[in-house]
Design a protein around this motif. Structure first.
Motif, PDB file in Angstrom:
ATOM      1  N   LYS A   1      -1.575  75.415  54.461  1.00 30.68           N
ATOM      2  CA  LYS A   1      -0.965  75.433  55.794  1.00 30.68           C
ATOM      3  C   LYS A   1      -2.047  75.492  56.871  1.00 30.68           C
ATOM      4  CE  LYS A   1       3.145  76.129  57.942  1.00 30.68           C
ATOM      5  NZ  LYS A   1       4.448  75.589  57.552  1.00 30.68           N
ATOM      6  N   SER A   2      -2.990  76.422  56.713  1.00 32.88           N
ATOM      7  CA  SER A   2      -4.032  76.611  57.717  1.00 32.88           C
ATOM      8  C   SER A   2      -4.956  75.410  57.790  1.00 32.88           C
ATOM      9  CB  SER A   2      -4.833  77.878  57.395  1.00 32.88           C
ATOM     10  OG  SER A   2      -3.995  79.007  57.338  1.00 32.88           O
ATOM     11  N   PHE A   3      -5.263  74.808  56.637  1.00 36.36           N
ATOM     12  CA  PHE A   3      -6.153  73.651  56.624  1.00 36.36           C
ATOM     13  C   PHE A   3      -5.431  72.400  57.118  1.00 36.36           C
ATOM     14  CE2 PHE A   3      -8.199  70.071  54.402  1.00 36.36           C
ATOM     15  CZ  PHE A   3      -9.493  70.218  54.891  1.00 36.36           C
ATOM     16  N   GLY A   4      -4.188  72.211  56.689  1.00 41.31           N
ATOM     17  CA  GLY A   4      -3.464  71.004  57.060  1.00 41.31           C
ATOM     18  C   GLY A   4      -3.124  70.927  58.530  1.00 41.31           C
ATOM     19  N   VAL A   5      -2.836  72.078  59.160  1.00 41.30           N
ATOM     20  CA  VAL A   5      -2.448  72.048  60.564  1.00 41.30           C
ATOM     21  C   VAL A   5      -3.615  71.632  61.449  1.00 41.30           C
ATOM     22  CG1 VAL A   5      -3.024  74.447  61.153  1.00 41.30           C
ATOM     23  CG2 VAL A   5      -1.102  73.320  62.287  1.00 41.30           C
ATOM     24  N   LEU A   6      -4.853  71.835  60.998  1.00 45.08           N
ATOM     25  CA  LEU A   6      -6.014  71.357  61.759  1.00 45.08           C
ATOM     26  C   LEU A   6      -5.926  69.860  61.988  1.00 45.08           C
ATOM     27  CD1 LEU A   6      -8.928  73.217  59.881  1.00 45.08           C
ATOM     28  CD2 LEU A   6      -7.775  73.943  61.968  1.00 45.08           C
ATOM     29  N   PHE A   7      -5.579  69.140  60.948  1.00 45.46           N
ATOM     30  CA  PHE A   7      -5.608  67.679  61.006  1.00 45.46           C
ATOM     31  C   PHE A   7      -4.311  67.096  61.571  1.00 45.46           C
ATOM     32  CE2 PHE A   7      -8.733  68.923  57.872  1.00 45.46           C
ATOM     33  CZ  PHE A   7      -9.814  68.117  58.190  1.00 45.46           C
ATOM     34  N   SER A   8      -3.183  67.767  61.367  1.00 49.87           N
ATOM     35  CA  SER A   8      -1.945  67.240  61.948  1.00 49.87           C
ATOM     36  C   SER A   8      -1.970  67.344  63.474  1.00 49.87           C
ATOM     37  CB  SER A   8      -0.737  67.992  61.381  1.00 49.87           C
ATOM     38  OG  SER A   8      -0.828  69.375  61.652  1.00 49.87           O
ATOM     39  N   VAL A   9      -2.538  68.433  64.003  1.00 46.18           N
ATOM     40  CA  VAL A   9      -2.643  68.582  65.465  1.00 46.18           C
ATOM     41  C   VAL A   9      -3.722  67.665  66.018  1.00 46.18           C
ATOM     42  CG1 VAL A   9      -3.180  70.176  67.336  1.00 46.18           C
ATOM     43  CG2 VAL A   9      -1.769  70.936  65.435  1.00 46.18           C
ATOM     44  N   ALA A  10      -4.896  67.665  65.381  1.00 47.56           N
ATOM     45  CA  ALA A  10      -5.985  66.818  65.855  1.00 47.56           C
ATOM     46  C   ALA A  10      -5.677  65.344  65.671  1.00 47.56           C
ATOM     47  CB  ALA A  10      -7.276  67.169  65.126  1.00 47.56           C
ATOM     48  N   GLY A  11      -4.773  65.019  64.735  1.00 47.19           N
ATOM     49  CA  GLY A  11      -4.412  63.626  64.506  1.00 47.19           C
ATOM     50  C   GLY A  11      -3.545  63.023  65.586  1.00 47.19           C
ATOM     51  N   GLY A  12      -3.171  63.812  66.579  1.00 43.31           N
ATOM     52  CA  GLY A  12      -2.387  63.287  67.683  1.00 43.31           C
ATOM     53  C   GLY A  12      -0.895  63.346  67.483  1.00 43.31           C
ATOM     54  N   LEU A  13      -0.440  63.922  66.363  1.00 44.41           N
ATOM     55  CA  LEU A  13       1.000  64.088  66.183  1.00 44.41           C
ATOM     56  C   LEU A  13       1.517  65.126  67.158  1.00 44.41           C
ATOM     57  CD1 LEU A  13       1.214  64.134  62.273  1.00 44.41           C
ATOM     58  CD2 LEU A  13       1.763  62.240  63.801  1.00 44.41           C
ATOM     59  N   PRO A  14       2.696  64.923  67.707  1.00 42.79           N
ATOM     60  CA  PRO A  14       3.246  65.900  68.669  1.00 42.79           C
ATOM     61  C   PRO A  14       3.720  67.163  67.954  1.00 42.79           C
ATOM     62  CG  PRO A  14       4.819  64.133  68.295  1.00 42.79           C
ATOM     63  CD  PRO A  14       3.569  63.744  67.562  1.00 42.79           C
ATOM     64  N   CYS A  15       2.788  67.976  67.564  1.00 40.89           N
ATOM     65  CA  CYS A  15       3.099  69.228  66.901  1.00 40.89           C
ATOM     66  C   CYS A  15       2.064  70.258  67.319  1.00 40.89           C
ATOM     67  CB  CYS A  15       3.119  69.068  65.380  1.00 40.89           C
ATOM     68  SG  CYS A  15       1.594  68.408  64.685  1.00 40.89           S
ATOM     69  N   GLY A  16       2.383  71.518  67.121  1.00 43.44           N
ATOM     70  CA  GLY A  16       1.491  72.593  67.539  1.00 43.44           C
ATOM     71  C   GLY A  16       1.049  73.444  66.373  1.00 43.44           C
ATOM     72  N   LYS A  17       0.035  74.253  66.627  1.00 42.03           N
ATOM     73  CA  LYS A  17      -0.476  75.145  65.595  1.00 42.03           C
ATOM     74  C   LYS A  17       0.101  76.544  65.706  1.00 42.03           C
ATOM     75  CE  LYS A  17      -4.627  75.861  68.466  1.00 42.03           C
ATOM     76  NZ  LYS A  17      -4.332  74.843  69.467  1.00 42.03           N
ATOM     77  N   GLU A  18       0.936  76.805  66.714  1.00 42.76           N
ATOM     78  CA  GLU A  18       1.455  78.150  66.919  1.00 42.76           C
ATOM     79  C   GLU A  18       2.516  78.528  65.885  1.00 42.76           C
ATOM     80  OE1 GLU A  18      -0.906  77.149  70.216  1.00 42.76           O
ATOM     81  OE2 GLU A  18       0.708  76.014  69.247  1.00 42.76           O
ATOM     82  N   GLY A  19       3.441  77.611  65.580  1.00 44.17           N
ATOM     83  CA  GLY A  19       4.452  77.889  64.556  1.00 44.17           C
ATOM     84  C   GLY A  19       3.842  78.145  63.193  1.00 44.17           C
ATOM     85  N   PRO A  20       2.950  77.251  62.704  1.00 38.07           N
ATOM     86  CA  PRO A  20       2.278  77.525  61.431  1.00 38.07           C
ATOM     87  C   PRO A  20       1.466  78.816  61.443  1.00 38.07           C
ATOM     88  CG  PRO A  20       2.075  75.209  61.992  1.00 38.07           C
ATOM     89  CD  PRO A  20       2.705  75.874  63.171  1.00 38.07           C
ATOM     90  N   MET A  21       1.012  79.248  62.618  1.00 42.74           N
ATOM     91  CA  MET A  21       0.265  80.507  62.680  1.00 42.74           C
ATOM     92  C   MET A  21       1.166  81.683  62.321  1.00 42.74           C
ATOM     93  SD  MET A  21      -2.773  81.499  63.203  1.00 42.74           S
ATOM     94  CE  MET A  21      -2.680  82.869  62.057  1.00 42.74           C
ATOM     95  N   ILE A  22       2.437  81.608  62.686  1.00 41.39           N
ATOM     96  CA  ILE A  22       3.390  82.662  62.334  1.00 41.39           C
ATOM     97  C   ILE A  22       3.587  82.690  60.822  1.00 41.39           C
ATOM     98  CG2 ILE A  22       5.767  83.458  62.644  1.00 41.39           C
ATOM     99  CD1 ILE A  22       5.728  82.066  65.393  1.00 41.39           C
ATOM    100  N   HIS A  23       3.703  81.517  60.221  1.00 46.54           N
ATOM    101  CA  HIS A  23       3.835  81.430  58.758  1.00 46.54           C
ATOM    102  C   HIS A  23       2.571  81.957  58.082  1.00 46.54           C
ATOM    103  CE1 HIS A  23       4.947  78.720  55.064  1.00 46.54           C
ATOM    104  NE2 HIS A  23       4.873  79.997  54.763  1.00 46.54           N
ATOM    105  N   SER A  24       1.417  81.614  58.626  1.00 45.34           N
ATOM    106  CA  SER A  24       0.160  82.081  58.039  1.00 45.34           C
ATOM    107  C   SER A  24       0.051  83.596  58.111  1.00 45.34           C
ATOM    108  CB  SER A  24      -1.023  81.427  58.762  1.00 45.34           C
ATOM    109  OG  SER A  24      -0.990  80.017  58.639  1.00 45.34           O
ATOM    110  N   GLY A  25       0.458  84.180  59.247  1.00 46.75           N
ATOM    111  CA  GLY A  25       0.433  85.633  59.379  1.00 46.75           C
ATOM    112  C   GLY A  25       1.341  86.306  58.370  1.00 46.75           C
ATOM    113  N   ALA A  26       2.515  85.737  58.154  1.00 45.22           N
ATOM    114  CA  ALA A  26       3.440  86.311  57.173  1.00 45.22           C
ATOM    115  C   ALA A  26       2.861  86.219  55.758  1.00 45.22           C
ATOM    116  CB  ALA A  26       4.786  85.594  57.244  1.00 45.22           C
ATOM    117  N   ALA A  27       2.216  85.090  55.455  1.00 44.92           N
ATOM    118  CA  ALA A  27       1.601  84.945  54.135  1.00 44.92           C
ATOM    119  C   ALA A  27       0.475  85.961  53.939  1.00 44.92           C
ATOM    120  CB  ALA A  27       1.072  83.522  53.959  1.00 44.92           C
TER     121      ALA A  27
END
Length: 827
Positions: free
Chosen positions: A177-203
């Motif tokens: 999750k933490s590694f993939g969100v780097l590239f999905s956000v930087a890849g220009g897809l309209p998505c954010g890293k804040e939601g996955p950060m909540i999942h990462s914190g829970a994990a």
């Protein structure tokens, strides 16, 4: 939203365990006999938040002195601090990684724009190529770990609500999750890293205590101090991790606590509130320290850095007059904007859930390769569209140094505009920037123009972005975000919704200026409209109220926006709820995950426990034989069994049925869990009649948590099958019970407030009538029961029948014929 982690099944199906005719009794000649169609526990189960006060647990508590209890409490605080520190560190790594990758992409592609100003196909190919490489890496991480897809918020919300979803909070999921969100956000897809950060914190909240426990075991020490032995403790740590994720994402510790309370946890207490707040504070503090150190090369805390997203400071310019960020007249407009945000959010949710259904039918069944191709297709279309529109749809706008925060000037994009005339391309400025920078530009970027060269001349607002530019950007981002959310990449929803809403707010601000003719910057602040627009659209999509209000107030660092933000979110939720639910709830409902809302509908007051309870249960006596117990465990998916008193000589178990003659002789003694029985079998806690045996300790009874052995992995001899198990010592002697005449609203409140997994229905003589789990409290099931009961009542018929679609359904305490029953998995 991830569509991969768990197969979509109906709650009435994943508790269904029809009897298998091909099942063979354990052969006397075989050590272990596996059945052809094994009834292994369901991949979706409820969590056990209720304490089991059996003899091992009571003895375990009795050995605790005040000093030990104090040390255990201190251990929890230390664990929460570790979780907060780790979450802040992971957030910092994600932030730095996204910034590095995004900067590299824009720097490389824009460099070729200058070299090929008359031939843009080369820089466009470079821009699209880099974006596709990033998107491909993000999609590969999800192919490797499907649970890493989406924002993870629906999964964490379900987990805190009491639903165990497989692999959601594992270390593998965290890394991908933490590694993939780097590239999905930087890849220009309209998505954010804040939601996955909540999942990462829970994990991290789930993984750190469990990791320390395993480390202690490997070192040869007992894990009674560091170990996590039940779902309640694990749930508390996950709550703290989720709150720390929100705190790191938005720099909002209080908002993180309220998020865990409002959106997730079904059970809360004061001690958990303090610990969760402490965890959130640690996360925000660590992230702020690390960001300040990187930017200023000192350990001094800089208030400029707080969270992964920074809205900037909402303030007036340096003019001599006093300006107003908003007025009472603006408040009326803000309420209307909230209604508009609710409508737009409802439209967004409906379009997205339709796309999700289409993906479920046509994309998911075709395998990982097709999912990867879908990501590449979307990445190609969106990056090409972004680059093309940036050079075709933009307008050259002159900037004035008096109007904008000086720190934002580095984000301006000149594009094809002349470089010597202080011009910038308005579309490129908001499209070819990171989403966080684009939001800040919409919040704080506005031009001022002098009406004359006189020093006393009044300053007026000048156009910053054209209506055409904002309109094209809004429609493009709205549709692309709706299309993207749900594909196989780690992706958040908060930041794209904030950007869409901020664009919506600036459109409203320009419209308001055009209608009223206001140009005085002292009485009109366009950034306030952008902020309220962002809150309105985000609230219309996710339908969060309390926590989102506090999060936005903490992020803006301006308490004066509290009232308009709260009103906007309330109106957006009210309007959106007229059409559909929040997007997270719609995806949970689509997955058919049995989430329990805060309260039941008042109309269900007419339903009783006897109307929905399942009566086709399995039960055990206090000393069943091992053979009978193994038979029950292999034939059913039940996670708990009532222990009843019945003077029968034929064996240790019977099936409860209203047609059974011994029905009135079943008196409840307690409730024993499947995990406890399997542990007893694994530990060989069975004996012959009349023999004594040493009892298990609590640490031994919970030794295998959270991965208990499978019944087919246990080796049994013929002699052992004839021995007995003493259930009385290990069962819950005082499980929660309810009367058959209790209204469903009361049953719902018990489940929601106490975090129950099973609720036994007993009559006034203590006889077992049935059992209720969260599957019987799902909205769609209760609606069908209510409609059926209403239909029978209106017909004034004395005959009580059962809907054939709902096997085992009882109305007014009368059950369907014997052939229509299905066995209940009691979670």
């Amino acid at each position: 939203m991830s569509e991969d982690p768990v197969s979509i099944v109906d709650p009435r199906e994943w508790i269904d365990t029809p009897e298998d005719e091909s099942f063979t009794e354990i052969s006397p000649l075989l050590v272990t006999q596996k059945r052809k169609h094994h009834a292994s526990p369901s991949i979706i189960e409820s969590l056990d938040y209720d304490r089991c006060p059996n003899e091992p647990y009571i003895n375990f508590i009795a050995t605790k002195t005040k000093c030990i209890i104090l040390l255990l409490n201190l251990k929890d605080w230390i664990m929460f601090s570790f979780i907060g520190i780790a979450t802040g560190t992971v957030a910092f790594g994600i932030d730095m990684g996204v910034k590095f990758l995004t900067k590299a992409k824009f720097k490389e592609s824009l460099r070729y724009v200058d070299n090929f100003s008359s031939f843009l196909s080369v820089p466009m190919l470079i821009f699209v190529g880099i974006s596709l490489c990033y998107c491909c890496i993000a999609a590969i991480t999800v192919a490797f770990t499907p649970e890493a897809a989406g924002s993870g918020i629906p999964e964490i919300k379900c987990y805190l609500n009491g639903i165990r979803l497989p692999k959601v909070v594992r270390l593998k999921t965290l890394v991908c999750k933490s590694f993939g969100v780097l590239f999905s956000v930087a890849g220009g897809l309209p998505c954010g890293k804040e939601g996955p950060m909540i999942h990462s914190g829970a994990a991290l909240g789930a993984g750190i205590p469990e990791g320390l426990s395993r480390l202690v075991k490997k070192l040869g020490y007992t894990d009674s101090f560091f170990g996590v032995h039940d779902d309640r403790a694990k749930r508390d740590f996950i709550s703290g991790g989720a709150a720390a994720g929100v705190s790191a994402a938005f720099g909002a510790p209080l908002g993180g606590v309220l998020f865990s309370l409002e959106e997730g946890s079904s059970f809360w207490n004061q001690a958990l509130t303090w610990k969760t707040l402490f965890c959130s504070m640690c996360s925000a503090f660590v992230l702020q320290i690390l960001q300040s150190f990187i930017e200023t090369e000192s350990v001094k805390i800089n208030n400029k850095y707080s969270g992964l997203i920074n809205f900037g400071e909402f303030k007036c310019d340096d003019s001599e007059g006093e300006c107003k960020l908003w007025s009472l007249a603006d408040l009326l407009v803000f309420v209307c904007m909230g209604a508009g945000g609710g409508l737009l959010g409802a439209l967004f949710n409906q379009l997205n859930i339709c796309l999700t259904r289409y993906r479920h039918r046509n994309v998911q069944p075709k395998g990982k390769a097709v999912k990867l191709l879908e990501v590449l297709l979307i990445g190609t279309v969106l990056s090409s569209l972004c680059f093309g529109l940036s050079h075709l749809a933009g307008h050259c706008v002159r900037w004035n140094k008096n109007g904008t925060d000086k720190s934002l000037t580095t984000n301006w994009r000149q594009g094809h505009c002349p470089t010597d005339q202080n011009l910038y391309n308005d579309f490129q400025t908001i499209a070819l920037n990171s989403q966080e920078n684009s939001i800040k530009m919409l919040f704080h970027h506005f031009n001022h123009s002098d009406n004359s060269s006189s020093k006393t001349a009044k300053i007026s607002l000048a156009p910053t972005y054209s209506v055409m530019t904002l309109g094209i950007f809004f429609v493009t981002l709205f549709l692309s975000t709706c299309w993207t959310y749900g594909i196989g990449v780690p992706s958040g929803l908060f930041v794209p919704c904030l950007l869409i809403g901020a664009t919506y707010g600036r459109i409203v601000a320009l419209t308001y200026q055009h209608v009223t003719g206001v140009t005085d910057p002292e009485s009109f602040y366009p950034g306030s409209y952008a902020l309220i627009g962002a809150a309105a659209f985000l609230g219309g999509v996710v339908r969060m109220t309390i926590s989102l209000t506090v999060i936005l107030i903490e992020t803006t660092r301006n308490i004066s926006y509290g009232l308009p933000i709260m009103l906007t979110l309330m109106v957006a939720k009210w309007v959106g709820d007229l059409f559909n639910k929040g997007l997270y709830d719609m995806h949970i409902e689509f997955k058919k995950w049995p989430l329990l809302e805060w309260e039941a509908e008042p109309i269900w007051e007419t339903l009783r426990a006897s109307d929905v309870m399942k009566t086709n249960l399995e039960w055990l006596n206090s000393t069943p034989t091992v053979g009978r117990v193994v038979d029950v465990l292999r034939r059913t998916k039940h996670s708990a069994f009532p222990v009843c008193v019945y003077t029968d000589k034929s064996g240790g178990y019977h099936r409860i049925s209203r047609s059974t003659s011994f029905r009135s002789q079943l008196r409840l003694q307690g409730l024993i869990l499947r995990s406890q029985i399997v542990t007893l079998l694994k530990k060989e806690q069975f004996r012959d009649y009349g023999e004594d045996q040493q009892d298990l300790k609590y640490s031994e009874l919970t030794e295998f948590y959270p991965k208990y052995p499978d019944i087919d992995d246990i080796t049994l001899t013929v002699a052992e099958q004839n021995k007995i198990i003493d259930c009385c010592k290990y069962m819950n002697p005082c499980p929660y019970t309810v009367s058959p005449y209790a209204p469903i609203t009361k049953v719902f409140t018990l489940f929601r407030s106490l975090g129950l997994r099973h609720l036994i229905v007993v009559n006034n003589r203590g006889e077992v009538e049935g059992m209720i789990t969260r599957a019987e409290l799902q909205e769609h099931f209760l609606e069908q029961v209510f409609d059926l009961k209403k239909e029978r009542t209106s017909a004034a018929s004395s005959l009580v029948t059962t809907n054939p679609i709902l096997p085992g359904l009882t109305i007014n305490g009368v059950e369907a014929p014997e052939g229509q029953h299905k066995t209940l998995h009691t979670f």
